[in-house]
Design a protein around this motif. Structure first.
Motif, PDB file in Angstrom:
ATOM      1  N   ARG A  69     -46.177  17.769  31.933  1.00  0.00           N
ATOM      2  CA  ARG A  69     -47.023  17.943  30.630  1.00  0.00           C
ATOM      3  C   ARG A  69     -47.511  16.775  29.977  1.00  0.00           C
ATOM      4  O   ARG A  69     -48.477  16.511  29.444  1.00  0.00           O
ATOM      5  CB  ARG A  69     -46.060  18.472  29.536  1.00  0.00           C
ATOM      6  N   ASN A  70     -46.787  15.772  30.359  1.00  0.00           N
ATOM      7  CA  ASN A  70     -47.034  14.093  29.724  1.00  0.00           C
ATOM      8  C   ASN A  70     -47.738  13.388  30.782  1.00  0.00           C
ATOM      9  O   ASN A  70     -48.029  12.113  30.459  1.00  0.00           O
ATOM     10  CB  ASN A  70     -45.945  13.634  29.054  1.00  0.00           C
ATOM     11  N   LEU A  71     -47.726  13.748  32.135  1.00  0.00           N
ATOM     12  CA  LEU A  71     -47.933  12.940  33.165  1.00  0.00           C
ATOM     13  C   LEU A  71     -47.162  11.551  33.126  1.00  0.00           C
ATOM     14  O   LEU A  71     -47.777  10.460  32.971  1.00  0.00           O
ATOM     15  CB  LEU A  71     -49.372  12.578  33.303  1.00  0.00           C
ATOM     16  N   GLN A  72     -45.811  11.673  33.011  1.00  0.00           N
ATOM     17  CA  GLN A  72     -44.848  10.716  33.229  1.00  0.00           C
ATOM     18  C   GLN A  72     -43.742  10.868  34.014  1.00  0.00           C
ATOM     19  O   GLN A  72     -43.578  12.177  34.367  1.00  0.00           O
ATOM     20  CB  GLN A  72     -44.368  10.542  31.572  1.00  0.00           C
ATOM     21  N   TRP A 129     -33.618  -0.010  25.225  1.00  0.00           N
ATOM     22  CA  TRP A 129     -34.921   0.377  25.776  1.00  0.00           C
ATOM     23  C   TRP A 129     -36.002  -0.607  25.249  1.00  0.00           C
ATOM     24  O   TRP A 129     -35.842  -0.872  23.971  1.00  0.00           O
ATOM     25  CB  TRP A 129     -35.100   1.759  25.206  1.00  0.00           C
ATOM     26  N   THR A 130     -36.958  -0.894  26.138  1.00  0.00           N
ATOM     27  CA  THR A 130     -37.814  -1.889  25.478  1.00  0.00           C
ATOM     28  C   THR A 130     -39.065  -1.302  24.722  1.00  0.00           C
ATOM     29  O   THR A 130     -39.480  -2.146  23.759  1.00  0.00           O
ATOM     30  CB  THR A 130     -38.447  -2.534  26.756  1.00  0.00           C
ATOM     31  N   ALA A 157     -41.457   2.812  23.884  1.00  0.00           N
ATOM     32  CA  ALA A 157     -41.331   4.222  23.645  1.00  0.00           C
ATOM     33  C   ALA A 157     -42.239   4.723  24.694  1.00  0.00           C
ATOM     34  O   ALA A 157     -42.841   3.976  25.732  1.00  0.00           O
ATOM     35  CB  ALA A 157     -42.057   4.400  22.366  1.00  0.00           C
ATOM     36  N   ASN A 158     -41.917   5.916  24.871  1.00  0.00           N
ATOM     37  CA  ASN A 158     -42.591   6.687  26.144  1.00  0.00           C
ATOM     38  C   ASN A 158     -44.013   7.196  25.846  1.00  0.00           C
ATOM     39  O   ASN A 158     -44.512   8.384  25.967  1.00  0.00           O
ATOM     40  CB  ASN A 158     -41.701   7.997  26.564  1.00  0.00           C
ATOM     41  N   THR A 159     -44.838   6.232  25.314  1.00  0.00           N
ATOM     42  CA  THR A 159     -46.022   6.424  24.800  1.00  0.00           C
ATOM     43  C   THR A 159     -47.149   5.569  25.536  1.00  0.00           C
ATOM     44  O   THR A 159     -46.944   4.390  26.007  1.00  0.00           O
ATOM     45  CB  THR A 159     -46.376   6.058  23.114  1.00  0.00           C
ATOM     46  N   LEU A 160     -48.495   6.177  25.540  1.00  0.00           N
ATOM     47  CA  LEU A 160     -49.417   5.205  26.204  1.00  0.00           C
ATOM     48  C   LEU A 160     -49.886   4.118  25.552  1.00  0.00           C
ATOM     49  O   LEU A 160     -50.477   2.970  25.932  1.00  0.00           O
ATOM     50  CB  LEU A 160     -50.649   6.162  26.309  1.00  0.00           C
ATOM     51  N   LYS A 161     -49.753   4.156  24.029  1.00  0.00           N
ATOM     52  CA  LYS A 161     -50.058   3.130  23.120  1.00  0.00           C
ATOM     53  C   LYS A 161     -48.878   2.676  22.584  1.00  0.00           C
ATOM     54  O   LYS A 161     -47.933   3.424  21.951  1.00  0.00           O
ATOM     55  CB  LYS A 161     -51.074   3.548  22.257  1.00  0.00           C
ATOM     56  N   ASN A 162     -48.674   1.426  22.144  1.00  0.00           N
ATOM     57  CA  ASN A 162     -47.427   0.914  21.248  1.00  0.00           C
ATOM     58  C   ASN A 162     -47.734  -0.356  20.767  1.00  0.00           C
ATOM     59  O   ASN A 162     -47.877  -1.422  21.330  1.00  0.00           O
ATOM     60  CB  ASN A 162     -46.323   0.753  22.352  1.00  0.00           C
ATOM     61  N   ALA A 163     -48.087  -0.389  19.421  1.00  0.00           N
ATOM     62  CA  ALA A 163     -48.202  -1.467  18.512  1.00  0.00           C
ATOM     63  C   ALA A 163     -47.080  -1.812  17.542  1.00  0.00           C
ATOM     64  O   ALA A 163     -47.141  -2.131  16.351  1.00  0.00           O
ATOM     65  CB  ALA A 163     -49.380  -1.529  17.991  1.00  0.00           C
ATOM     66  N   THR A 164     -45.864  -1.599  18.138  1.00  0.00           N
ATOM     67  CA  THR A 164     -44.513  -1.800  17.591  1.00  0.00           C
ATOM     68  C   THR A 164     -43.776  -2.758  17.755  1.00  0.00           C
ATOM     69  O   THR A 164     -42.881  -2.927  18.494  1.00  0.00           O
ATOM     70  CB  THR A 164     -43.816  -0.468  17.562  1.00  0.00           C
TER      71      THR A 164
END
Lengths: 470, 470
Positions: free
Chosen positions: A112-115, A187-188, A190-197
């Motif tokens: 579903r998420n291509l991961q 965990w370094t 998140a399971n996201t394509l973008k991360n500005a955290t």
């Protein structure tokens, strides 16, 4: 240099209690030949014996091991498949080798998420095949993909032929589970394509050569699998023109999925080694192996025509357009086995030079000139689309003095040339042990001190893969 | 919390000597209205006054400023175009604001290597236009691209609609020139597509929100410009189906170059704001704006047909296929101006939520449920292909108490939902000031302490953009 302690019998008992006796190897308990493999990788003929080899099964076991070793100041070096080319997995200060071989599961392929979530002991090609079976694509493909581990790929940010279009390992990592040298499990990202955290700890881990922690799970992003490809082998009568043509193809608006340079000897040695017959006319000095990929064959043929138009400007021989899957496979096997064929022919040192791609002709000419001046032979090949040239210095009949000491200056010259051309001293193999002495050519002290400072934050006792990078 | 000092008259004299009197602004010297702009960005209605605003012209001037401010423990906050949405450029501890407006040169467009070297005060769109003029492509395109600076994009790793196919700012950065908080000037890497030479300091700088140093030059990689594109606006009768369709398109093997979600109110407000007439039937609840791009129009039409096949499974209205450049431009302007139209309508708080893309329906439903329960209205839109949903909480008639304090718990709930779904609290806007109180939801103390440790390595006195991220 931090102070390390040797493994004590008492600590060994504690470590054995964590992983279980079946997962402990020492020089006393296993055959010498087996034990020797844990102190080697594919880097030259180097060997360093660990005090003990542990094969843990869970992140929690690794966490406990790290807490003990941190407290006892005993070095720990993680080991993947041992295919590294810079000595990154060598336990140069002895202590514990952590074999990651039991971390061999693909935990989830999320269509579903291509991961996908995987353990670091999965073989790269096995992972690629598993995701391809559901129509997905994991592009990073080092030459050793049939045996190397994803964890090793992460530690060096490995590339491979497809990097030119698809990027390297770092470009596919979304999130990592890491055991820190002090034992905490994080965990370094998140399971996201973008991360500005916050700061990008994920990308700090990738390429850190096992010096900041031990990856125990990785979440990779995937792409739709490109169903079609075209592969062509282009012979050049002048090496420099082969290198020049690389840039010209990109300037024509084409991004090939592979753009590999092989000088004559590289392709000759490898096809001999594999016993794949290949016609090599006398006047051919180098080849480019060019792959185009995508979802639509008709469109790829249009692109191929454009590539032909570019190549017409150069003095090329007869272009071989691979027309069967078998022929494509053979050509790629030849390319992938150059390293093995060089190893088969001679002890060698491999320098993983990288420059902006248009500087490749200058780099190649410089390498040959330096070799001629110092009296050594090189076999050069690599990922021309990335400006990443693997320079194999062949031992041949060089004596110990020349091999062990005399090459330092010419290798330094090669690296200084890379830096002058806007490049650096490693593109995808890492610094590890064997390039450590040269890192000052690429990075001044202020940069190295920042890196040392970061190392200190993650690993206050410096026990994690000591003796590498800087 | 580090101890900061206020700017002294003596230090001001020294700073003025570095940049020259024409490049110094204080509350006494410039009109109040102008000075106020240096203490604001696009984040809510926040304002913090700096002690002085310097507009340096060279990295060497910045280096001297940093040395003085480091020694004096005076905070320094770099400022781009002030379009940030998390308060990253706000001088919350006062001190010096460094305006980067004079760093506005494109230093080199290297057509041989598909690279460009730029200063951080170049407007993103100006850079895109300059490289497009020679057939090249710089994809990152935040909504504010017409006014934001590349330096701001670097500090947050900004994305934009094209990120779904092409990635975000971080994916284009090869090398950065950085002035460290202690005044040293470094280059973080090399001008190469691959680099396995030490820790990835380049990626540590990108997204660090100006807390680790000041970027003074950036080397970006570029792509061949995709000459063709197709744009379609797809109306959905159910919001959840719009979110579901996003994943389905990728699973069909298509990677669009844009995949934007807009709920009804988002598109309605923006088209009103821009006075672009748009037919919005009563039963339409959301839209997807889908762009396909490439070099070959014929092939793009094939892809578009496949997208249509996927969309047929959902309850969609009449799809608008933009057939002129003007129509495409209008549709993109509507999408890009949603933020402005929301700002025009009401004070708002924008939450930059991000989840794995298939979790978007769950996130959207959760946001609406939380809003209903706590009694506030949201307008949602964003980069659906990346799972990046901008949740705009509209102030409307909420009283001060509810606006300033009462929203903390529901915002926390939204962020906890993101994390539960595998996501995090910022995709592309950064943490800055306004999300700082929530970072613990995404990252445990052990992660934050690693980041604090890194900050300490780069900035021992903590003077660089203090009060941000953690």
């Amino acid at each position: 240099m931090p102070d390390f302690n040797a493994l004590t019998p008492a600590l060994l008992v504690q470590l054995e209690a964590i992983v279980g006796p079946a997962h402990v190897a020492t020089a006393q308990r296993v055959p010498a030949e087996e034990y020797a493999t844990y102190g080697q990788d594919h880097t030259e003929d180097l060997h360093f014996a660990p005090d003990v080899v542990l094969t843990p099964g869970t992140p929690e076991e690794i966490s406990e091991i790290m807490r003990l070793c941190h407290a006892a100041r005993v070095p720990v070096t993680a080991r993947g498949a041992g295919t590294g080319l810079s000595g990154g997995a060598l336990p140069v200060h002895h202590g514990v080798v952590l074999r990651m071989a039991r971390f061999n599961k693909i935990l989830q392929i999320d269509e579903r998420n291509l991961q996908a979530t995987v353990e670091p002991g999965v073989v790269t090609e096995a992972f690629q095949n598993a995701v391809q079976a559901v129509g997905l694509f994991y592009p990073p493909d080092p030459a050793s993909k049939g045996s190397c581990f994803l964890g090793g790929n992460l530690s060096q940010s490995s590339g491979g032929p497809k990097a030119v279009k698809y990027g390297v390992t770092k470009d596919y990592v979304l999130n990592l589970q890491v055991v820190l040298p002090t034992g905490e499990i994080i965990w370094t990202g998140a399971n996201t394509l973008k991360n500005a955290t916050g700061y990008n700890i994920t990308q700090l881990m990738v390429g850190s050569e096992g010096t900041l922690g031990i990856v125990t799970k990785a979440v990779f992003r995937l792409l739709p699998y490109p169903k079609q490809n075209i592969l062509m082998l282009v012979p050049f009568r002048q090496e420099a023109q082969a290198a020049e043509a690389v840039s010209a193809v990109f300037r024509a608006g084409i991004v090939p999925s592979g753009m590999e340079f092989m000088e004559r000897e590289a392709i000759a040695w490898s096809s001999d080694y594999l016993k794949i017959p290949l016609t090599l006319p006398e006047d051919i000095k180098a080849h480019l192996l060019i792959e185009l990929d995508g979802q639509d064959l008709e469109y790829l043929y249009k692109e191929a025509e454009q590539v032909y138009e570019v190549l017409e400007r150069y003095d090329v021989g007869e272009i071989l357009l691979a027309d069967t899957a078998t022929q494509k496979d053979e050509l790629w096997r030849i390319r992938r086995n150059i390293g093995n064929s060089v190893r088969y022919n001679s002890v060698y040192k491999e320098e993983d030079t990288v420059v902006p791609r248009a500087e490749l002709p200058a780099l190649l000419a410089g390498v040959k000139e330096i070799g001629a001046r110092y009296g050594f032979k090189t076999v050069c090949y690599g990922h021309a689309g990335d400006g990443n040239l693997h320079v194999n210095i062949i031992r041949g009949d060089l004596d110990d003095e020349k091999w062990n000491v005399g090459l330092r200056e010419p290798i330094s010259e090669i690296f200084r040339l890379c830096v002058r051309l806007g490049g650096t001293i490693s593109g995808e193999h890492g610094i590890g042990l064997v390039q450590k002495g040269y890192i000052g050519i690429a990075l001044p002290d202020i940069n190295l001190n920042l890196m040392r400072g970061i190392k200190q934050v993650f690993d206050p006792h410096g026990i994690m893969n000591p003796g590498k990078i800087f």
